[in-house]
Design a protein around this motif. Structure first.
Motif, PDB file in Angstrom:
ATOM      1  N   LYS A 220       0.888  -1.274  -0.006  1.00 15.24           N
ATOM      2  CA  LYS A 220      -0.050   0.018   0.191  1.00 15.24           C
ATOM      3  C   LYS A 220       0.898   1.154   0.016  1.00 15.24           C
ATOM      4  O   LYS A 220       0.323   2.139  -0.846  1.00 15.24           O
ATOM      5  CB  LYS A 220      -0.940   0.064   1.290  1.00 15.24           C
ATOM      6  CG  LYS A 220      -1.867   1.112   1.246  1.00 15.24           C
ATOM      7  CD  LYS A 220      -3.019   0.996   2.232  1.00 15.24           C
ATOM      8  CE  LYS A 220      -3.920   2.144   2.191  1.00 15.24           C
ATOM      9  NZ  LYS A 220      -5.320   1.913   2.980  1.00 15.24           N
TER      10      LYS A 220
ATOM     11  N   ILE B  29       0.573   3.854  -2.797  1.00 16.32           N
ATOM     12  CA  ILE B  29       0.403   5.406  -2.725  1.00 16.32           C
ATOM     13  C   ILE B  29       1.498   6.482  -3.180  1.00 16.32           C
ATOM     14  O   ILE B  29       1.105   7.530  -3.699  1.00 16.32           O
ATOM     15  CB  ILE B  29       0.106   5.608  -1.188  1.00 16.32           C
ATOM     16  CG1 ILE B  29      -1.388   4.976  -1.000  1.00 16.32           C
ATOM     17  CG2 ILE B  29       0.010   6.940  -0.779  1.00 16.32           C
ATOM     18  CD1 ILE B  29      -1.675   5.086   0.763  1.00 16.32           C
TER      19      ILE B  29
ATOM     20  N   TYR C  12       1.060   9.243  -6.159  1.00 17.32           N
ATOM     21  CA  TYR C  12       1.087  10.576  -5.858  1.00 17.32           C
ATOM     22  C   TYR C  12       2.137  10.915  -6.627  1.00 17.32           C
ATOM     23  O   TYR C  12       2.017  12.229  -7.219  1.00 17.32           O
ATOM     24  CB  TYR C  12       1.134  10.894  -4.511  1.00 17.32           C
ATOM     25  CG  TYR C  12       1.336  12.267  -3.964  1.00 17.32           C
ATOM     26  CD1 TYR C  12       0.233  12.901  -4.080  1.00 17.32           C
ATOM     27  CD2 TYR C  12       2.657  12.995  -3.801  1.00 17.32           C
ATOM     28  CE1 TYR C  12       0.328  14.418  -3.871  1.00 17.32           C
ATOM     29  CE2 TYR C  12       2.628  14.214  -3.981  1.00 17.32           C
ATOM     30  CZ  TYR C  12       1.315  14.900  -3.856  1.00 17.32           C
ATOM     31  OH  TYR C  12       1.641  16.260  -3.828  1.00 17.32           O
TER      32      TYR C  12
ATOM     33  N   ILE D 104      -6.982   9.129  -3.714  1.00 18.24           N
ATOM     34  CA  ILE D 104      -6.496   7.814  -4.030  1.00 18.24           C
ATOM     35  C   ILE D 104      -7.336   6.942  -2.842  1.00 18.24           C
ATOM     36  O   ILE D 104      -7.118   7.083  -1.679  1.00 18.24           O
ATOM     37  CB  ILE D 104      -5.003   7.553  -3.555  1.00 18.24           C
ATOM     38  CG1 ILE D 104      -4.142   8.446  -4.741  1.00 18.24           C
ATOM     39  CG2 ILE D 104      -4.550   6.063  -3.851  1.00 18.24           C
ATOM     40  CD1 ILE D 104      -2.615   8.513  -4.260  1.00 18.24           C
TER      41      ILE D 104
ATOM     42  N   GLU E  86      -5.065  12.530  -0.943  1.00 19.76           N
ATOM     43  CA  GLU E  86      -3.517  12.323  -0.450  1.00 19.76           C
ATOM     44  C   GLU E  86      -2.735  13.567  -0.935  1.00 19.76           C
ATOM     45  O   GLU E  86      -2.939  13.991  -2.295  1.00 19.76           O
ATOM     46  CB  GLU E  86      -2.950  11.103  -1.228  1.00 19.76           C
ATOM     47  CG  GLU E  86      -3.471   9.638  -0.838  1.00 19.76           C
ATOM     48  CD  GLU E  86      -3.303   9.226   0.457  1.00 19.76           C
ATOM     49  OE1 GLU E  86      -2.258  10.069   1.188  1.00 19.76           O
ATOM     50  OE2 GLU E  86      -3.847   8.212   0.800  1.00 19.76           O
TER      51      GLU E  86
ATOM     52  N   THR F  30       1.443  12.865   3.068  1.00 16.82           N
ATOM     53  CA  THR F  30       1.116  11.269   3.256  1.00 16.82           C
ATOM     54  C   THR F  30       1.911  10.348   2.189  1.00 16.82           C
ATOM     55  O   THR F  30       2.242   9.294   2.802  1.00 16.82           O
ATOM     56  CB  THR F  30      -0.645  11.098   2.619  1.00 16.82           C
ATOM     57  OG1 THR F  30      -0.830  11.722   1.543  1.00 16.82           O
ATOM     58  CG2 THR F  30      -1.506  11.807   3.781  1.00 16.82           C
ATOM     59  N   ALA F  31       2.274  10.877   1.013  1.00 20.04           N
ATOM     60  CA  ALA F  31       3.192  10.287   0.304  1.00 20.04           C
ATOM     61  C   ALA F  31       4.524  10.066   1.079  1.00 20.04           C
ATOM     62  O   ALA F  31       5.469   9.066   0.795  1.00 20.04           O
ATOM     63  CB  ALA F  31       3.410  10.948  -1.120  1.00 20.04           C
TER      64      ALA F  31
ATOM     65  N   SER G  65       4.523   7.216   3.363  1.00 19.47           N
ATOM     66  CA  SER G  65       4.689   6.215   2.853  1.00 19.47           C
ATOM     67  C   SER G  65       6.018   5.592   2.486  1.00 19.47           C
ATOM     68  O   SER G  65       6.709   4.615   2.890  1.00 19.47           O
ATOM     69  CB  SER G  65       3.916   6.086   1.616  1.00 19.47           C
ATOM     70  OG  SER G  65       2.245   6.187   1.859  1.00 19.47           O
TER      71      SER G  65
END
Length: 558
Positions: free
Chosen positions: A434, A438, A442, A455, A460, A464-465, A468
């Motif tokens: 996941k 993501i 992105y 997403i 996002e 948030t990216a 990840s």
């Protein structure tokens, strides 16, 4: 315009602004001179502070330094007499703020939403192409003057600002890019101008007096600061900018996004440095999680589990919220909550109800924690946030609530802010997949000029990216093991999953997609071979479209 060069993209006919004339009213001689003055005054200090960040991070990485309260600023924390600025016009009630990039449709929808304020974002939700940045400024220029209406060329739908006879107008707040970013299309004395000063300077120069005339003022969110000295730099910029335009000191108000772990140890000092211009602090939760991973990435005792397990109730996040509310209210300024990233799920009633229930629970937690307002990413969530805050905070804010005065109140300790132990948290292969999905999605969108991407029914953005890709790096370098498949997390595993996700996404993507380009940038990060400070600086050169020769400043309007 000695010392100022513009390497903006021009078309084959050498038309100055090939797309339309709107940026011509933004990139003017006098506006650029204003930005250049700010750059010449503050550029050196900015670079020194960025280097200080690097030096501190290198020491933390090596284990030769740790985070804690500063002895040198104890007098600020111990002095109970000082307060932040009084509440500015239009900022008394901030119970629901909507955020999004300065795109024309977004601006109209935000100003029509059932919210108190709109944070127009040049940072994490905007890919800073020259077109996006200059047109964003032009759209805000029009909005402030009531000229934002337009017809969508594709749908024919008309967008206009609606009358709000029984509600105050939505107050506009702008977030410029952070100190770490540059605007490479504009050089001052041979060096790229600070993106922070470029975004702030253009907006302030063109709009400050009109905003005051409208009954509000030039209001800002300032992002990603890691120390009170960075807040002092912003304050010095504000003072100079107000003097240059003969605007009374204290007219500018700035809310500091408290979204770095180092900054959490200097909350009080950040408010102090901005105090005549301070509108409080905001819990930038996703960036804060990213910063926690980034700052402590080399310490195996601070490995975070799957992103879904890192909630606001885990120890380090709970301590961060508790401290922010207490500090802000003791100093008389707003303590703003964080983002509800959910967006409506139109084709699945059950899934939508579950998503909205999560929003409701999050907003209930925030208002009970003492926050004075919260963020939403979509207008449909405003009613949920309003209902919760209206019920539990019927007055415009709850700054008068100071948890420090409660019986048995235990203020968070410095060690609480780094207590990353999460009961029941797991690292899973599904979590790896996941995170890669993501980050890839992105980054691909960002490379196409889109900085805010839906997403899986979450909005996002860069923050948030960042979480990840930072998690993937941390798991690889510490040789973690998945708890659902019992696999060691090696560079080979993350590389193979990246290849699988890339192949899957390319099957259904258009021929113009940039997934392969995104994957090339992501591979060294997820395999543990490098860790860039920010994705946005890693990718920025790919969306920078410099002309081979500078635009002649003599062509600019006055």
């Amino acid at each position: 315009m000695n010392g100022i060069e513009i390497f903006a993209p021009i078309d084959s006919s050498h038309q100055l602004w090939p797309e339309a004339t709107a940026p011509a009213k933004i990139i003017t001689k006098s506006a650029l001179e204003f930005v250049a003055t700010l750059q010449r005054t503050h550029g050196k200090t900015r670079k020194e502070l960025l280097e200080a960040r690097n030096v501190r991070q290198q020491a933390i990485d090596k284990g030769t330094a740790s985070l804690g309260l500063l002895d040198s600023t104890a007098h600020i924390r111990n002095d109970a007499s000082w307060k932040g600025a009084s509440l500015a016009p239009g900022l008394e009630d901030r119970r629901v703020e909507i955020t999004g990039p300065p795109e024309r449709k977004m601006i109209v929808n935000a100003l029509n939403a059932d919210v108190s304020t709109y944070m127009s974002d040049f940072e994490d939700s905007l890919a800073p192409t020259w077109s996006n940045v200059t047109w964003g400024q032009a759209h805000l220029y029009d909005a402030i003057r009531g000229q934002i209406g337009f017809s969508d060329a594709k749908t024919g739908k008309q967008y206009d600002i609606l009358s709000r006879p029984h509600r105050k107008p939505v107050t506009l707040i702008v977030r410029p890019r952070g100190w770490h970013m540059e605007e490479k299309h504009v050089l001052v004395d041979g060096e790229p101008v600070s993106a922070s000063l470029f975004d702030f300077g253009l907006y302030f120069y063109h709009n400050a007096k009109q905003l005051i005339s409208n009954g509000a003022g030039p209001y800002f969110y300032v992002p990603k600061m890691e120390s009170h000295l960075e807040a002092r730099l912003w304050n010095n910029v504000f003072v100079q900018a107000q003097d240059l335009l003969h605007i009374p000191q204290g007219t500018i108000r700035a809310t500091a996004l408290l979204e770095t772990l180092p900054g959490a140890f200097e909350m009080e000092e950040i408010i102090y440095e901005l105090r005549d211009h301070s509108s409080g602090l905001n819990c930038g939760r996703w960036d804060y999680i990213f910063s926690t991973i980034k700052t402590l990435k080399n310490d195996s005792s601070h490995i975070l589990p799957d992103r879904a397990d890192v909630t606001m109730s885990v120890p380090f996040m709970s301590a961060y919220v508790k401290k922010l509310v207490e500090v802000c209210h003791r100093r008389g300024v707003h303590a703003m909550g964080g983002m509800a990233a959910q967006i409506p799920i139109k084709n699945d009633i059950q899934a939508n109800e579950a998503a909205m229930a999560r929003v409701k629970a999050d907003k209930l937690r925030e208002v009970k924690a003492g926050h004075d307002g919260t963020w939403v990413a979509h207008p449909a969530l405003a009613s949920i946030a309003n209902d919760i805050f209206n019920q539990y905070m019927p007055q415009p804010n709850q700054i008068s609530f100071n948890p420090f005065t409660l019986d048995n109140y235990q203020p968070p300790t410095p060690s609480d802010l780094t207590n990353t132990h999460i009961d029941g948290g797991r690292i899973t292969e599904a979590g790896i997949r996941k995170n890669i999905y993501i980050a890839l999605c992105y980054m691909e969108a960002w490379l196409r000029g889109q900085g805010c991407v839906p997403i899986d029914y979450l909005m996002e953005d860069a923050a948030t990216a960042e979480v990840s890709r930072a998690q993937l790096y941390q798991w690889v370098i510490h040789k973690c093991t998945t708890q659902d498949t019992n696999k060691p997390i090696t560079p080979e595993l993350t590389t193979s999953i990246l290849a699988e996700e890339l192949a899957s996404l390319e099957k259904t993507a258009s021929q113009q997609n940039k997934f392969a380009q995104a994957a090339r940038h992501l591979l060294p990060e997820v395999s543990g071979h490098q860790f860039n400070n920010f994705l946005t600086t890693l990718l920025y050169d790919d969306i920078t479209t410099l002309s081979p020769v500078p635009v002649d400043p003599a062509q600019l309007e006055e």
